[in-house]
Design an enzyme around this catalytic site. Structure first.
Site, PDB file in Angstrom:
ATOM      1  CE  LYS A  96      -4.105  -1.927   2.139  1.00 43.71           C
ATOM      2  NZ  LYS A  96      -3.694  -3.306   1.812  1.00 43.71           N
ATOM      3  CG  ASP A 130      -2.946  -4.018  -1.862  1.00 45.83           C
ATOM      4  OD1 ASP A 130      -2.767  -4.835  -2.786  1.00 45.83           O
ATOM      5  OD2 ASP A 130      -2.924  -4.339  -0.655  1.00 45.83           O
ATOM      6  CG  MET A 131      -7.169   1.867  -5.782  1.00 42.60           C
ATOM      7  SD  MET A 131      -5.842   3.047  -6.200  1.00 42.60           S
ATOM      8  CE  MET A 131      -5.521   2.607  -7.893  1.00 42.60           C
ATOM      9  CD  GLN A 159     -10.455   0.911  -4.982  1.00 39.44           C
ATOM     10  OE1 GLN A 159     -10.539   2.033  -5.514  1.00 39.44           O
ATOM     11  NE2 GLN A 159     -10.063   0.745  -3.736  1.00 39.44           N
ATOM     12  NE  ARG A 180      -4.725  -7.710  -6.247  1.00 35.93           N
ATOM     13  CZ  ARG A 180      -4.057  -7.212  -5.202  1.00 35.93           C
ATOM     14  NH1 ARG A 180      -4.602  -6.247  -4.453  1.00 35.93           N
ATOM     15  NH2 ARG A 180      -2.854  -7.641  -4.909  1.00 35.93           N
ATOM     16  N   GLY A 184     -13.769  -3.253  -4.368  1.00 38.90           N
ATOM     17  CA  GLY A 184     -13.456  -2.024  -3.619  1.00 38.90           C
ATOM     18  C   GLY A 184     -13.905  -2.159  -2.183  1.00 38.90           C
ATOM     19  CB  ALA A 185     -12.102  -2.894   0.672  1.00 37.40           C
ATOM     20  CG  HIS A 223     -13.783 -14.128  -1.858  1.00 34.40           C
ATOM     21  ND1 HIS A 223     -13.642 -12.815  -1.491  1.00 34.40           N
ATOM     22  CD2 HIS A 223     -12.584 -14.717  -1.665  1.00 34.40           C
ATOM     23  CE1 HIS A 223     -12.406 -12.606  -1.074  1.00 34.40           C
ATOM     24  NE2 HIS A 223     -11.739 -13.737  -1.171  1.00 34.40           N
ATOM     25  NE  ARG A 284      -9.597  -3.504   7.148  1.00 33.36           N
ATOM     26  CZ  ARG A 284      -8.397  -3.218   7.627  1.00 33.36           C
ATOM     27  NH1 ARG A 284      -8.277  -2.459   8.698  1.00 33.36           N
ATOM     28  NH2 ARG A 284      -7.312  -3.691   7.044  1.00 33.36           N
ATOM     29  NE  ARG A 285     -11.007  -9.264   4.817  1.00 34.99           N
ATOM     30  CZ  ARG A 285     -10.362  -8.119   4.591  1.00 34.99           C
ATOM     31  NH1 ARG A 285      -9.087  -8.004   4.834  1.00 34.99           N
ATOM     32  NH2 ARG A 285     -10.974  -7.080   4.099  1.00 34.99           N
TER      33      ARG A 285
HETATM   34  C1  LIG Z   1      -6.846 -10.778  -3.682  1.00 33.43           C
HETATM   35  C2  LIG Z   1      -7.649  -9.590  -3.280  1.00 33.43           C
HETATM   36  C3  LIG Z   1      -7.055  -8.353  -3.277  1.00 33.43           C
HETATM   37  C4  LIG Z   1      -7.804  -7.209  -2.940  1.00 33.43           C
HETATM   38  N1  LIG Z   1      -7.225  -5.987  -3.028  1.00 33.43           N
HETATM   39  C5  LIG Z   1      -7.961  -4.881  -2.785  1.00 33.43           C
HETATM   40  C6  LIG Z   1      -7.429  -3.571  -2.988  1.00 33.43           C
HETATM   41  O1  LIG Z   1      -6.287  -3.388  -3.377  1.00 33.43           O
HETATM   42  N2  LIG Z   1      -8.242  -2.504  -2.731  1.00 33.43           N
HETATM   43  C7  LIG Z   1      -9.545  -2.663  -2.307  1.00 33.43           C
HETATM   44  O2  LIG Z   1     -10.246  -1.652  -2.124  1.00 33.43           O
HETATM   45  N3  LIG Z   1     -10.053  -3.892  -2.079  1.00 33.43           N
HETATM   46  C8  LIG Z   1      -9.307  -4.994  -2.314  1.00 33.43           C
HETATM   47  N4  LIG Z   1      -9.859  -6.237  -2.126  1.00 33.43           N
HETATM   48  C9  LIG Z   1     -11.158  -6.375  -1.401  1.00 33.43           C
HETATM   49  C10 LIG Z   1     -12.338  -6.301  -2.362  1.00 33.43           C
HETATM   50  O3  LIG Z   1     -12.443  -5.006  -2.882  1.00 33.43           O
HETATM   51  C11 LIG Z   1     -13.642  -6.704  -1.652  1.00 33.43           C
HETATM   52  O4  LIG Z   1     -13.891  -5.844  -0.588  1.00 33.43           O
HETATM   53  C12 LIG Z   1     -13.674  -8.138  -1.117  1.00 33.43           C
HETATM   54  O5  LIG Z   1     -12.945  -8.995  -1.937  1.00 33.43           O
HETATM   55  C13 LIG Z   1     -15.095  -8.674  -1.098  1.00 33.43           C
HETATM   56  O6  LIG Z   1     -15.638  -8.646  -2.403  1.00 33.43           O
HETATM   57  P1  LIG Z   1     -16.057  -9.935  -3.243  1.00 33.43           P
HETATM   58  O7  LIG Z   1     -15.691  -9.662  -4.671  1.00 33.43           O
HETATM   59  O8  LIG Z   1     -15.464 -11.155  -2.667  1.00 33.43           O
HETATM   60  O9  LIG Z   1     -17.618  -9.931  -3.244  1.00 33.43           O
HETATM   61  P2  LIG Z   1     -18.716  -9.849  -2.081  1.00 33.43           P
HETATM   62  O10 LIG Z   1     -20.006  -9.655  -2.814  1.00 33.43           O
HETATM   63  O11 LIG Z   1     -18.336  -8.859  -1.035  1.00 33.43           O
HETATM   64  O12 LIG Z   1     -18.639 -11.278  -1.448  1.00 33.43           O
HETATM   65  C14 LIG Z   1     -18.989 -12.429  -2.193  1.00 33.43           C
HETATM   66  C15 LIG Z   1     -19.051 -13.614  -1.251  1.00 33.43           C
HETATM   67  O13 LIG Z   1     -17.738 -13.880  -0.811  1.00 33.43           O
HETATM   68  C16 LIG Z   1     -17.746 -14.315   0.516  1.00 33.43           C
HETATM   69  N5  LIG Z   1     -16.915 -13.424   1.334  1.00 33.43           N
HETATM   70  C17 LIG Z   1     -16.507 -12.164   1.046  1.00 33.43           C
HETATM   71  N6  LIG Z   1     -15.745 -11.690   2.050  1.00 33.43           N
HETATM   72  C18 LIG Z   1     -15.698 -12.674   2.991  1.00 33.43           C
HETATM   73  C19 LIG Z   1     -15.083 -12.810   4.264  1.00 33.43           C
HETATM   74  N7  LIG Z   1     -14.356 -11.848   4.810  1.00 33.43           N
HETATM   75  N8  LIG Z   1     -15.244 -13.970   4.946  1.00 33.43           N
HETATM   76  C20 LIG Z   1     -15.973 -14.996   4.427  1.00 33.43           C
HETATM   77  N9  LIG Z   1     -16.583 -14.925   3.237  1.00 33.43           N
HETATM   78  C21 LIG Z   1     -16.459 -13.781   2.528  1.00 33.43           C
HETATM   79  C22 LIG Z   1     -19.173 -14.281   0.990  1.00 33.43           C
HETATM   80  O14 LIG Z   1     -19.745 -15.583   0.853  1.00 33.43           O
HETATM   81  C23 LIG Z   1     -19.838 -13.365   0.020  1.00 33.43           C
HETATM   82  O15 LIG Z   1     -21.183 -13.652  -0.134  1.00 33.43           O
HETATM   83  C24 LIG Z   1      -9.152  -7.366  -2.524  1.00 33.43           C
HETATM   84  C25 LIG Z   1      -9.748  -8.626  -2.537  1.00 33.43           C
HETATM   85  C26 LIG Z   1      -9.035  -9.727  -2.927  1.00 33.43           C
HETATM   86  C27 LIG Z   1      -9.726 -11.050  -2.983  1.00 33.43           C
END
Ligand SMILES: Cc1cc2nc3c(=O)[nH]c(=O)nc-3n(C[C@H](O)[C@H](O)[C@H](O)COP(=O)(O)OP(=O)(O)OC[C@H]3O[C@@H](n4cnc5c(N)ncnc54)[C@H](O)[C@@H]3O)c2cc1C
Length: 303
Positions: A96, A130-131, A159, A180, A184-185, A223, A284-285
């Protein structure tokens, strides 16, 4: 409500202290965090590589309050790259820019990142940038673009929740910069980001197709089973071979999905955090999916 409570708890120093010093902590956190030391991280990554996964190492440091601390963070990543080289790990590092001093000096931050990119290049690895929140996007992409032109060995993150991302992806594809794609988080205002999850998901799919058609080795970071199904259908329809992209997921999240993709012959890279400041990441997770609290409670009872 549980999500808000978990986010409040993620900022409580008493709970943090208890978690960090409790003998039960290891058992509670090891699903999502490799441990506090690089040795633990490396052991997890070796196991993941043996099981067919790629890895990206994320050093969780305390928030950086000076350029000297940013240099410490750079040195932690240099040590991680040394381990990757020594053990021939199939791994990159994820950084970051704020951890490398962006809030204090753009020039010093750039020098820190350049040092990591040149080291990564020399060992055949890569730095994934990372963003962070939307105020950093212009500076982050400018730095990635500059370093990519000079060295390669760097990946940008886009994102899908930001309105601007379609145009950013277009520019990155033109420069053949690997991207990647994630949802977005951060908490963003509706001036810059789609407020509704439905629109974020639809934009994700649009951008993902754009990356499959025009991107340089895209990384699909999600995911979300619906999104992954759309990805798999698209690559089958277009005969996109498994060596032209990768999936990325967080360590410990969606483990069945991870296993299924690897068994089907796809590349899956897991984002594996380690370091002293694991507590806020871990909370946060949990907050992202409160059902994880059940897993936490079960382990607490066991210990
Ligand atoms: C490899 C990687 C790198 C990332 N890098 C960045 C970044 O640089 N900047 C940024 O802003 N964000 C980053 N993220 C986070 C991302 O933006 C999302 O906030 C996060 O991945 C959840 O989104 P989702 O696509 O999994 O979909 P969602 O719709 O949020 O989740 C889909 C499903 O995944 C499962 N799931 C999601 N999170 C969890 C959890 N914590 N525990 C258990 N199950 C879960 C649930 O079953 C959910 O229904 C990254 C994520 C990944 C996987």
């Amino acid at each position: 409500m549980l999500r808000s409570l978990l986010l409040v708890l993620s900022r409580q120093s008493w709970l943090r202290h208890w978690m960090e010093t409790s003998p039960a902590a290891d058992r509670l956190t090891s699903r999502f965090v490799a441990g506090s030391t690089i040795e633990r991280e490396v052991a997890v990554c070796q196991k993941l590589n043996a099981d067919g996964y790629l890895a990206t190492l994320d050093h969780l440091g305390e928030s950086v309050n000076s350029l000297a601390e940013a240099e410490k963070s750079r040195d932690a990543y240099l040590a991680a790259l040394d381990h990757i080289a020594k053990l021939n790990l199939k791994a990159t590092v994820s950084i970051k820019l704020t951890q490398l001093g962006l809030d204090y000096s753009e020039a010093d931050c750039r020098a820190n990142v350049e040092c990591l990119v040149t080291r990564a290049k020399s060992i055949g690895s890569m730095v994934e940038v990372d963003m962070e929140s939307s105020v950093y996007v212009d500076r982050t992409l400018a730095l990635v673009s500059d370093l990519h032109a000079r060295y390669g060995s760097v990946r940008a993150v886009i994102q899908a929740y930001l309105y601007r991302s379609e145009s950013d992806i277009h520019n990155l594809c033109k420069q053949s910069i690997p991207v990647r794609l994630c949802k977005g988080a951060y908490r963003e205002s509706s001036d810059v980001a789609f407020p509704r999850k439905k629109d974020v998901d639809a934009n994700y799919v649009r951008l993902m197709f754009e990356l499959f058609d025009h991107g340089a080795y895209p990384a699909i970071a999600s995911h979300d089973e619906n999104i992954l199904d759309r990805a798999l259908s698209y690559i089958r329809e277009r005969n996109i071979t498994a060596d032209r992209f990768e999936f990325q997921m967080l360590y410990g999240v969606g483990r069945d999905l991870q296993r299924r993709l690897v068994a089907a012959g796809y590349r899956v890279r897991l984002y594996v955090p380690y370091g002293d400041a694991w507590y806020p990441y871990f909370m946060r997770r949990l907050a992202e999916r409160p059902a994880n609290v059940i897993f936490l409670a079960r382990n607490l009872l066991k210990s």
